[in-house]
Design an enzyme around this catalytic site. Sequence first.
Site, PDB file in Angstrom:
ATOM      1  N   ASP A 123      42.962  38.184  38.904  1.00  0.00           N
ATOM      2  CA  ASP A 123      44.383  37.889  38.709  1.00  0.00           C
ATOM      3  C   ASP A 123      45.183  39.170  38.914  1.00  0.00           C
ATOM      4  O   ASP A 123      44.760  40.265  38.503  1.00  0.00           O
ATOM      5  CB  ASP A 123      44.634  37.341  37.305  1.00  0.00           C
ATOM      6  CG  ASP A 123      46.058  36.843  37.131  1.00  0.00           C
ATOM      7  OD1 ASP A 123      46.514  36.037  37.971  1.00  0.00           O
ATOM      8  OD2 ASP A 123      46.707  37.253  36.175  1.00  0.00           O
TER       9      ASP A 123
ATOM     10  N   GLY B 110      48.860  30.632  42.891  1.00  0.00           N
ATOM     11  CA  GLY B 110      49.660  31.754  42.423  1.00  0.00           C
ATOM     12  C   GLY B 110      49.050  33.071  42.885  1.00  0.00           C
ATOM     13  O   GLY B 110      48.780  33.286  44.064  1.00  0.00           O
ATOM     14  N   ASP B 111      48.838  33.990  41.899  1.00  0.00           N
ATOM     15  CA  ASP B 111      48.206  35.278  42.218  1.00  0.00           C
ATOM     16  C   ASP B 111      46.769  35.322  41.707  1.00  0.00           C
ATOM     17  O   ASP B 111      46.225  36.389  41.429  1.00  0.00           O
ATOM     18  CB  ASP B 111      49.018  36.431  41.605  1.00  0.00           C
ATOM     19  CG  ASP B 111      49.152  36.292  40.096  1.00  0.00           C
ATOM     20  OD1 ASP B 111      48.894  35.188  39.571  1.00  0.00           O
ATOM     21  OD2 ASP B 111      49.495  37.291  39.435  1.00  0.00           O
ATOM     22  N   GLU B 112      46.137  34.147  41.603  1.00  0.00           N
ATOM     23  CA  GLU B 112      44.749  34.058  41.133  1.00  0.00           C
ATOM     24  C   GLU B 112      43.791  33.855  42.311  1.00  0.00           C
ATOM     25  O   GLU B 112      44.050  33.038  43.196  1.00  0.00           O
ATOM     26  CB  GLU B 112      44.587  32.894  40.151  1.00  0.00           C
ATOM     27  CG  GLU B 112      45.380  33.078  38.859  1.00  0.00           C
ATOM     28  CD  GLU B 112      45.238  31.878  37.931  1.00  0.00           C
ATOM     29  OE1 GLU B 112      44.855  30.793  38.443  1.00  0.00           O
ATOM     30  OE2 GLU B 112      45.516  32.002  36.738  1.00  0.00           O
TER      31      GLU B 112
END
Length: 416
Positions: A289, A331-333
């Site tokens: 993340d 997302g940012d995962e």
Amino acid sequence: MIGLFRRKRVAHSRPTLGKVLQRMNLSLALIAVGTAGIFLTLVALLALRAYANHNLHLIARSISYTVEAAVVFDDRSAAREALMLIASNEEVSEAKILNKDGRLLAYWHHPKDGPLHGLEQLVARWAMPEAIELPINHEGKLVGKVWLSSHGGSLLRFLLRGLAGIIACLALSTLCALILSRRMLHGIVRSLNDIANVAHVVRSDRSFGQRVPSAPIAELHELSNDFNGLLEELETWQAHLKQENDSLTHRATHDSLTGLPNRAFFEGQLSHALSHITPEEKLAVLFIDGDRFKEVNDSHGHAAGDAVLTTIAGRIRSQLRDGDVVARMGGDEFAVLLSPVRRQADVTRIADKIIDSMTQPVALPNQQQVIASLSIGIAFYPDHAATSQGLLHEADDAMYQAKHRYHGGWRLAIQK
């Protein structure tokens, strides 16, 4: 299964095109030769009947001239001798010499012996002319009569020879029809078999690249060309559909921004790896993340956030082996599948390399730069979980601990 067996049995019981055409050629040849043979035999039989009738009259006249004196003088012995001398050398069944009062002077008949005597009599009764009767005249006066009936020996021999000739012609015509039909059917059946074989391969293997060779017969050549044209269109359509399906499959399984596989694809790969892993092997899942990613979006805009995500995806990919899988989970995962792994140190070394790769600044579209950092959670199979969802959950918890308790870096999941 029973229906399929019945369909195959019915298909096998049907005659092939070659056999049907060959049977037709043989039938036509046999009918033609048989009809011609019977017609010629009947014509010859009628001609022979007329000849036999004429010959019988000639024999009767010859006997009449020969026995004229014996009849006049009522010499039975001379009449019998003359009658036997002539009749025994001709096709005569019975012969009689009568005086003018109808009294029998001499009689002769063909010997009733031999294996074909009964058949000869039957042929003579049905095919030979009727018995004839000629007068015997002396100085213009009637002195007696000659009575003759035909013998069927010659006619029977003619019929037997004719039958043998017809059979020989039928055998020869059958052989010729077989040879000629095979030569004729070779081009037809071979061309149709080529089309059928290509159609079977195309239907069973979906191989539209197959082509039918040219045929020696004009109509079949045109059919082959049309069939090949249809295959070309199908091949083009199949390539277009495959391209479209590949594009749709890629869109369904990959992230449009980073080009990495998405969550569904990653979970499928993880389940597949778990189902094929051996008891001696291990497997590791890294849940990654981005730190402070929301600040980049808020401060520099979504375009800058997209640039950061794309850079992170590329740097993670560059630190992995060829067989490893990295995916954007949303997302940012991100998530990484390392399979197989031998030692824990190998996985932590990769995690360190991923974190170190982010020390270089990320260039943004507005010409500014930012430093991005990552938090990584690591879970091992079978140490931390035995299912795909369990491994993702444990790695996610470990990442949460690394982000909020240790402010970045990597953390191992808690062994239970």
